[in-house]
Design an enzyme around this catalytic site. Structure first.
Site, PDB file in Angstrom:
ATOM      1  N   ASP A  13       0.814  -1.227   0.000  1.00  0.00           N
ATOM      2  CA  ASP A  13       0.000   0.000   0.000  1.00  0.00           C
ATOM      3  C   ASP A  13       0.843   1.270   0.000  1.00  0.00           C
ATOM      4  O   ASP A  13       0.442   2.298   0.535  1.00  0.00           O
ATOM      5  CB  ASP A  13      -0.969   0.017   1.206  1.00  0.00           C
ATOM      6  N   LYS A  16       1.875   2.123  -5.157  1.00  0.00           N
ATOM      7  CA  LYS A  16       2.418   1.569  -6.410  1.00  0.00           C
ATOM      8  C   LYS A  16       1.476   1.810  -7.594  1.00  0.00           C
ATOM      9  O   LYS A  16       1.898   2.209  -8.670  1.00  0.00           O
ATOM     10  CB  LYS A  16       2.647   0.046  -6.256  1.00  0.00           C
ATOM     11  N   GLY A  40      -4.530  -4.287  -3.685  1.00  0.00           N
ATOM     12  CA  GLY A  40      -5.512  -3.248  -3.988  1.00  0.00           C
ATOM     13  C   GLY A  40      -4.722  -2.030  -4.415  1.00  0.00           C
ATOM     14  O   GLY A  40      -4.057  -1.420  -3.584  1.00  0.00           O
ATOM     15  N   HIS A  41      -4.725  -1.731  -5.707  1.00  0.00           N
ATOM     16  CA  HIS A  41      -3.925  -0.630  -6.234  1.00  0.00           C
ATOM     17  C   HIS A  41      -4.869   0.497  -6.656  1.00  0.00           C
ATOM     18  O   HIS A  41      -5.677   0.325  -7.560  1.00  0.00           O
ATOM     19  CB  HIS A  41      -3.068  -1.115  -7.413  1.00  0.00           C
ATOM     20  N   GLN A 222       2.007  -6.080  -3.167  1.00  0.00           N
ATOM     21  CA  GLN A 222       2.454  -6.215  -1.780  1.00  0.00           C
ATOM     22  C   GLN A 222       3.721  -5.370  -1.575  1.00  0.00           C
ATOM     23  O   GLN A 222       3.876  -4.375  -2.252  1.00  0.00           O
ATOM     24  CB  GLN A 222       2.696  -7.684  -1.398  1.00  0.00           C
TER      25      GLN A 222
HETATM   26  P1  GDP Z   1      -0.711   0.282  -3.548  1.00  0.00           P
HETATM   27  O1  GDP Z   1      -1.287  -0.992  -3.065  1.00  0.00           O
HETATM   28  O2  GDP Z   1       0.764   0.378  -3.342  1.00  0.00           O
HETATM   29  O3  GDP Z   1      -1.084   0.607  -4.976  1.00  0.00           O
HETATM   30  O4  GDP Z   1      -1.353   1.438  -2.645  1.00  0.00           O
HETATM   31  P2  GDP Z   1      -2.896   1.564  -2.210  1.00  0.00           P
HETATM   32  O5  GDP Z   1      -3.678   2.058  -3.354  1.00  0.00           O
HETATM   33  O6  GDP Z   1      -3.372   0.338  -1.535  1.00  0.00           O
HETATM   34  O7  GDP Z   1      -2.783   2.633  -1.046  1.00  0.00           O
HETATM   35  C1  GDP Z   1      -2.262   3.890  -1.267  1.00  0.00           C
HETATM   36  C2  GDP Z   1      -3.337   4.929  -0.882  1.00  0.00           C
HETATM   37  O8  GDP Z   1      -2.757   6.198  -0.775  1.00  0.00           O
HETATM   38  C3  GDP Z   1      -4.428   5.056  -1.923  1.00  0.00           C
HETATM   39  O9  GDP Z   1      -5.626   5.376  -1.294  1.00  0.00           O
HETATM   40  C4  GDP Z   1      -3.932   6.207  -2.783  1.00  0.00           C
HETATM   41  O10 GDP Z   1      -4.994   6.889  -3.431  1.00  0.00           O
HETATM   42  C5  GDP Z   1      -3.291   7.090  -1.747  1.00  0.00           C
HETATM   43  N1  GDP Z   1      -2.144   7.890  -2.192  1.00  0.00           N
HETATM   44  C6  GDP Z   1      -1.179   7.569  -3.087  1.00  0.00           C
HETATM   45  N2  GDP Z   1      -0.235   8.532  -3.113  1.00  0.00           N
HETATM   46  C7  GDP Z   1      -0.607   9.460  -2.221  1.00  0.00           C
HETATM   47  C8  GDP Z   1      -0.023  10.677  -1.765  1.00  0.00           C
HETATM   48  O11 GDP Z   1       1.041  11.109  -2.175  1.00  0.00           O
HETATM   49  N3  GDP Z   1      -0.713  11.364  -0.781  1.00  0.00           N
HETATM   50  C9  GDP Z   1      -1.892  10.928  -0.281  1.00  0.00           C
HETATM   51  N4  GDP Z   1      -2.476  11.647   0.681  1.00  0.00           N
HETATM   52  N5  GDP Z   1      -2.466   9.770  -0.696  1.00  0.00           N
HETATM   53  C10 GDP Z   1      -1.821   9.064  -1.637  1.00  0.00           C
HETATM   54  P1  IMO Z   2      -0.850  -4.209  -2.212  1.00  0.00           P
HETATM   55  O1  IMO Z   2      -0.411  -4.746  -3.549  1.00  0.00           O
HETATM   56  C1  IMO Z   2      -0.941  -4.579   2.117  1.00  0.00           C
HETATM   57  C2  IMO Z   2      -0.906  -8.633   3.772  1.00  0.00           C
HETATM   58  C3  IMO Z   2      -2.144  -9.098   4.498  1.00  0.00           C
HETATM   59  C4  IMO Z   2      -1.533 -10.063   5.489  1.00  0.00           C
HETATM   60  C5  IMO Z   2      -0.415 -10.702   4.689  1.00  0.00           C
HETATM   61  C6  IMO Z   2      -0.780 -12.042   4.075  1.00  0.00           C
HETATM   62  O2  IMO Z   2      -2.154  -3.502  -2.256  1.00  0.00           O
HETATM   63  O3  IMO Z   2       0.240  -3.409  -1.594  1.00  0.00           O
HETATM   64  P2  IMO Z   2      -2.323 -12.758   2.031  1.00  0.00           P
HETATM   65  O4  IMO Z   2      -3.757 -12.454   1.719  1.00  0.00           O
HETATM   66  O5  IMO Z   2      -1.372 -12.283   0.992  1.00  0.00           O
HETATM   67  O6  IMO Z   2      -2.095 -14.200   2.372  1.00  0.00           O
HETATM   68  O7  IMO Z   2      -2.019 -11.939   3.383  1.00  0.00           O
HETATM   69  O8  IMO Z   2      -0.085  -9.774   3.673  1.00  0.00           O
HETATM   70  N1  IMO Z   2      -1.138  -8.134   2.396  1.00  0.00           N
HETATM   71  C7  IMO Z   2      -1.102  -6.850   2.041  1.00  0.00           C
HETATM   72  N2  IMO Z   2      -0.951  -5.742   2.789  1.00  0.00           N
HETATM   73  N3  IMO Z   2      -1.043  -4.475   0.775  1.00  0.00           N
HETATM   74  C8  IMO Z   2      -1.167  -5.578   0.009  1.00  0.00           C
HETATM   75  O9  IMO Z   2      -1.123  -5.524  -1.333  1.00  0.00           O
HETATM   76  C9  IMO Z   2      -1.245  -6.840   0.642  1.00  0.00           C
HETATM   77  N4  IMO Z   2      -1.398  -8.102   0.207  1.00  0.00           N
HETATM   78  C10 IMO Z   2      -1.311  -8.888   1.285  1.00  0.00           C
HETATM   79  O10 IMO Z   2      -2.814  -8.020   5.117  1.00  0.00           O
HETATM   80  O11 IMO Z   2      -0.950  -9.353   6.549  1.00  0.00           O
HETATM   81 MG    MG Z   3      -2.817  -1.661  -1.796  1.00  0.00          MG
END
Ligand code: GDP
Ligand code: IMO
Ligand code: MG
Length: 421
Positions: A13, A16, A40-41, A222
């Site tokens: 998270d 990416k 979840g991207h 991840q």
């Molecule tokens: P990923 O899994 O690495 O793609 O990241 P996620 O989407 O799960 O989580 C990142 C969260 O931060 C999302 O809700 C994005 O919309 C938000 N986000 C990304 N870059 C920024 C930033 O620079 N500032 C803020 N406030 N939010 C951001």
């Molecule tokens: P993105 O791509 C954050 C965490 C889960 C748990 C552990 C194992 O959005 O960054 P799993 O379902 O893979 O067997 O869970 O890894 N986890 C993540 N945490 N972002 C993710 O993906 C994750 N994918 C798995 O919360 O701790």
């Molecule tokens: Mg994510």
């Protein structure tokens, strides 16, 4: 041509998805190499917020090829849901997406096995996303799995039933329920949609694309600290989340890797169980969660929050061969008088910068450096020259410590809130 890789350096998270979407115009192909719908991207642009789970984050960009590599595990049910949502937004998924025949399938029973295993673990549960990731990769390495290419077999229904049967026995062992007929039907409907996509021998196609001069960006899921080998085992995911995973997950050689973009938050978050040395279980942690909207994109769970951890960041940089860093979400830190940064660990009285073998029963105690915060809202900054001095100092302090340049600073979730340095 080389393949550039973009991946997360913390516990996932990091942002990416946002960056892949921002960088996609510079590339011809975007290829996911591991993980599954545990990811979840999030992408935000033109007032739209969209979360992708299995489909690569280049899907909104016209004229780009998106590839789901062999290292990914695909759940046909979530895949269909994702594809339908994109179709509604006018995205021609069929035209823009190719899927490796060697990607493994998440069976409907894998989700149940994931839940059964977590329930049996009780207090020591991993806190998995319950998407069936662990059991699907177990079947892959246990040499029982079914792959996307198997959907083209005339006897698919038989091999599918045989594996379901095996899983039914395991579920009985756990004293856990079996799939309902409706769940099986929904899965088969999803599998039909998956089968209609452009299925490819990914390793050949990707190498051919490279040979013909196409620019490819590999998308990680991840984070490095959740890697099956190098994360805080057993509180990890079940795939290789590091650069090496891009080689095995796409079928390319290590010599074909070009730039490695390491994405990190200006602080840290973690979802699920497992050690988190700099975790803040206080009002400051609560503030980070609130200001950063730190709730899981896949499960909605509250993310645990804490200060930036430099020993962990250096560890990830080492494992991945990061050539450029990208810092996300410093805007969340605005308004804090002072920030803490972990620069070393205290392990049984010994100060070290190494991540120790046993981080689970002996969580390292952080040694902190205190730095000045900034009060300004930076979300409207147009260049890094608009940054308050304290933020510039923060960026430079990190660069100096880890010895890798920070080439992008993101100041908000939208595509446009992305500043080059
Ligand atoms: P990923 O899994 O690495 O793609 O990241 P996620 O989407 O799960 O989580 C990142 C969260 O931060 C999302 O809700 C994005 O919309 C938000 N986000 C990304 N870059 C920024 C930033 O620079 N500032 C803020 N406030 N939010 C951001
Ligand atoms: P993105 O791509 C954050 C965490 C889960 C748990 C552990 C194992 O959005 O960054 P799993 O379902 O893979 O067997 O869970 O890894 N986890 C993540 N945490 N972002 C993710 O993906 C994750 N994918 C798995 O919360 O701790
Ligand atoms: Mg994510």
């Amino acid at each position: 041509m080389k393949i550039d890789v973009l991946l997360g350096l913390q516990w996932g998270d990091e942002g990416k998805g946002k960056l892949i979407d921002v960088l996609a115009p510079k590339y011809d192909v975007i290829a996911r190499f591991q993980g599954g719908p545990n990811a979840g991207h999030t992408l935000e642009f033109d007032g739209i917020k969209h979360v992708l789970h299995t489909i690569p984050s280049g899907i909104f960009r016209e004229g780009k090829i998106n590839i789901i590599g062999n290292g990914v595990v695909i759940d046909p049910v979530t895949f269909k849901r994702e594809a339908d949502a994109l179709l509604k937004l006018g995205v021609d998924v069929k035209k823009r997406l190719w899927i490796s025949r060697k990607a493994h399938l998440i069976m409907p029973s894998h989700r149940l096995l994931d839940a059964a295993s977590e329930a049996a673990k009780g207090k020591t549960k991993i806190g998995s996303t319950l998407k069936g990731i662990g059991p699907a990769y177990m079947d892959k390495t246990g040499r029982n799995g079914l792959r996307v290419g198997d959907l083209e077999r005339t006897d698919f229904k038989e091999v599918f039933s045989a594996l379901l049967q095996k899983h039914a026995e395991l579920l009985r062992f756990y004293d856990y329920r079996n799939n309902t007929p409706e769940e099986l039907e929904e899965w088969l409907q999803g599998a039909e949609v998956l089968k209609q996509m452009t299925l490819i021998d990914g390793e050949y196609e990707i190498n051919e694309l490279l040979r013909s001069g196409k620019r490819i960006l590999a998308e990680g899921a991840q984070g490095s600290l959740l890697d099956i080998d190098f994360g805080s085992y057993p509180f990890v995911t079940s795939s290789s989340t590091i650069t090496a995973g891009a080689c095995t997950g796409l079928g390319i050689s290590p010599s074909q890797i070009g730039e490695v973009f390491g994405v990190f938050k200006a602080y840290c978050t973690r979802v699920g169980s497992g050690p988190f040395p700099t975790e803040l279980e206080d009002a400051t942690g609560e503030l980070l969660r609130k200001n950063g909207n730190e709730f899981g994109s896949t499960t909605g769970r509250a993310r645990r929050c804490g200060w930036l951890d430099l020993p962990a960041l250096k560890y990830s940089i080492m494992l991945n061969g990061v050539t450029q860093l990208m810092m996300m979400k410093p805007d969340v830190l605005s308004g804090m008088d002072e920030l803490k940064v972990c620069t070393a660990y205290n392990v049984h009285g010994k100060i070290t910068e190494r991540v120790p073998f046993d981080v689970v029963s002996n969580v390292p105690v952080p040694e902190y450096q205190v730095v000045k915060g900034w009060s300004e809202n930076i979300t409207a900054a147009k260049t890094v020259n608009d940054f308050p001095k304290q933020l510039t100092d923060y960026v430079q302090m990190i660069e100096k410590n880890v010895n890798v340049p920070i080439s992008i600073v993101s100041v908000g979730p939208d595509r446009t809130q992305t500043l080059m340095r």
